[in-house]
Motif scaffolding. Structure first.
Motif, PDB file in Angstrom:
ATOM      1  N   ASN A   1       0.818  -1.304   0.211  1.00 45.72           N
ATOM      2  CA  ASN A   1      -0.069   0.045   0.018  1.00 45.72           C
ATOM      3  C   ASN A   1       0.845   1.389  -0.151  1.00 45.72           C
ATOM      4  OD1 ASN A   1      -2.445   1.349  -0.216  1.00 45.72           O
ATOM      5  ND2 ASN A   1      -2.382   1.648   2.136  1.00 45.72           N
ATOM      6  N   ASP A   2       1.862   1.458  -0.837  1.00 43.38           N
ATOM      7  CA  ASP A   2       2.776   2.379  -0.791  1.00 43.38           C
ATOM      8  C   ASP A   2       3.613   2.393  -2.192  1.00 43.38           C
ATOM      9  OD1 ASP A   2       4.379   4.779  -0.155  1.00 43.38           O
ATOM     10  OD2 ASP A   2       5.480   3.674   1.484  1.00 43.38           O
ATOM     11  N   PHE A   3       4.118   3.379  -2.391  1.00 43.00           N
ATOM     12  CA  PHE A   3       5.117   3.982  -3.730  1.00 43.00           C
ATOM     13  C   PHE A   3       6.282   3.484  -3.418  1.00 43.00           C
ATOM     14  CE2 PHE A   3       1.400   6.565  -4.203  1.00 43.00           C
ATOM     15  CZ  PHE A   3       0.765   6.526  -5.628  1.00 43.00           C
ATOM     16  N   THR A   4       6.977   2.980  -4.538  1.00 42.33           N
ATOM     17  CA  THR A   4       8.487   2.725  -4.624  1.00 42.33           C
ATOM     18  C   THR A   4       9.055   3.474  -5.702  1.00 42.33           C
ATOM     19  OG1 THR A   4      10.242   1.437  -3.794  1.00 42.33           O
ATOM     20  CG2 THR A   4       8.584   0.641  -5.192  1.00 42.33           C
ATOM     21  N   HIS A   5      10.444   3.372  -5.847  1.00 41.46           N
ATOM     22  CA  HIS A   5      11.110   4.054  -6.941  1.00 41.46           C
ATOM     23  C   HIS A   5      12.343   2.993  -7.387  1.00 41.46           C
ATOM     24  CE1 HIS A   5      11.791   6.158  -3.424  1.00 41.46           C
ATOM     25  NE2 HIS A   5      13.250   5.869  -3.729  1.00 41.46           N
ATOM     26  N   TYR A   6      12.536   3.159  -8.680  1.00 41.52           N
ATOM     27  CA  TYR A   6      13.704   2.329  -9.262  1.00 41.52           C
ATOM     28  C   TYR A   6      14.583   3.379 -10.055  1.00 41.52           C
ATOM     29  CZ  TYR A   6      11.039  -1.658  -7.459  1.00 41.52           C
ATOM     30  OH  TYR A   6      10.461  -2.611  -6.864  1.00 41.52           O
ATOM     31  N   ARG A   7      15.889   3.246 -10.059  1.00 44.62           N
ATOM     32  CA  ARG A   7      16.682   3.910 -10.896  1.00 44.62           C
ATOM     33  C   ARG A   7      16.516   3.205 -12.566  1.00 44.62           C
ATOM     34  NH1 ARG A   7      21.698   6.590  -9.052  1.00 44.62           N
ATOM     35  NH2 ARG A   7      22.617   6.182 -11.279  1.00 44.62           N
ATOM     36  N   VAL A   8      16.299   4.010 -13.419  1.00 45.04           N
ATOM     37  CA  VAL A   8      15.918   3.538 -14.616  1.00 45.04           C
ATOM     38  C   VAL A   8      17.319   2.982 -15.443  1.00 45.04           C
ATOM     39  CG1 VAL A   8      15.104   4.035 -16.919  1.00 45.04           C
ATOM     40  CG2 VAL A   8      13.964   4.700 -15.011  1.00 45.04           C
TER      41      VAL A   8
END
Length: 328
Positions: free
Chosen positions: A202-209
């Motif tokens: 139930n949350d956002f996360t991120h990744y280096r493209v």
């Protein structure tokens, strides 16, 4: 036969030479156009050139005639003016996420939008700075695939890696694939990041493209956001500070008045600013508390102070103490 075939292309070659060879500082006469067409084995009379120029004007080309001892013709305006092309070249050159090879390819394409004479001024800018660039050539195409997944409401899968001290790729999860629901791409601190949402957490996360490889669009649709949840990529980027996560907390900060510009640059003009005294102001801001947040504060030295909450103050003090401990 070849000459006859080229003759049919006369109008196209005339347009090509005007776009490539003329601008306000560099013009062509009718005789020069006839001579240039001859290089393509195309014969032309003056009257036919006049008719062709009118046809190109009707098509939309901004061909201007300037009279002096001769009548000179040139392209007066283009889709992109020279200052706009310089801006695009600068943006490509300054973009860390675009490799040197791809930067040169893009700049060559941008140069083709100007006359050959104007292109020289664009080409010189390539060597203005020697910036650090990504070493992952595939990022250019990764971004395109990820945009497509978002537009088509699809999940994506990929492998994710780090570099070791030998600058070799080391894949996380033993090389097993990640499957995520992409909701936005953020260009922050000269890097591209993919922002995803997970119903499980139930949350956002991120990744280096640039650390992603073997990206594939899945058949399955993205996991939907919770009801009434609105995703704002700009607000997300502000909170996580250069896309390094941490516990999200509302923090009260005190700044010297000289730092108003820095605060507005970081948080936007919408940030509410309160006056503490004649020398200082304060803000309330919701941020992800992390080492990157502390690093941002540290650059201002004694001109910034955390006022609350106490837990964040203690973490900041501990962070500074750990740094100082290395030099004791």
């Amino acid at each position: 036969m070849a000459k006859s075939s080229n003759q049919k292309l006369k109008l196209l070659y005339l347009m090509k030479m005007l776009l490539e060879k003329t601008d306000e500082e560099n013009t062509m006469t009718i005789n020069e156009m006839i001579t240039e067409l001859g290089r393509y084995d195309i014969t032309a009379e003056r009257k036919s050139i006049y008719d062709d120029l009118e046809a190109l004007r009707s098509y939309g080309l901004d061909i201007t005639a300037r009279k002096s001892k001769t009548t000179d013709y040139f392209i007066a305006s283009r889709v992109f003016e020279l200052p706009e092309l310089k801006l695009l070249v600068d943006a490509v050159q300054c973009s860390k996420f675009v490799t040197h090879k791809k930067s040169n390819e893009l700049i060559k394409k941008i140069e083709s939008l100007a006359s050959s004479h104007q292109a020289l001024s664009l080409h010189r800018q390539v060597y203005v700075s020697n910036r650090v660039k990504t070493i992952n050539e595939s990022i250019y195409y990764n971004v395109d695939r990820l945009h497509a997944a978002i537009a088509e409401n699809k999940q994506v899968s990929f492998k994710y890696f780090d570099y070791d001290i030998k600058k070799e790729k080391v894949y996380r999860k033993s090389g097993n694939r990640y499957t995520v629901s992409p909701y936005g791409l953020s260009w922050d601190d000269e890097n591209y990041y993919l922002v995803t949402f997970s119903n499980k957490y139930n949350d956002f996360t991120h990744y280096r493209v640039d650390r992603m490889s073997d990206i594939e669009l899945c058949e399955s649709s993205r996991e939907p956001l919770p009801e009434n949840e609105l995703f704002n990529i700009a607000e997300y980027s502000k909170k996580v500070f250069n896309i390094f996560g941490g516990e999200e907390v509302t923090v009260k900060l005190q700044f010297d008045n000289s730092l108003v510009n820095a605060v507005v640059d970081r948080f936007g003009k919408e940030i509410m600013i309160g006056k503490l005294d004649d020398d200082c102001f304060y803000i309330w801001i919701k941020v992800a508390v992390s080492s990157t947040f502390f690093a941002w504060l540290s650059q201002f030295g004694a001109k910034v102070k955390i006022l609350s909450p106490d837990a964040v103050i203690e973490k900041y003090k501990s962070n500074i103490h750990d740094i100082l401990a290395q030099y004791e």
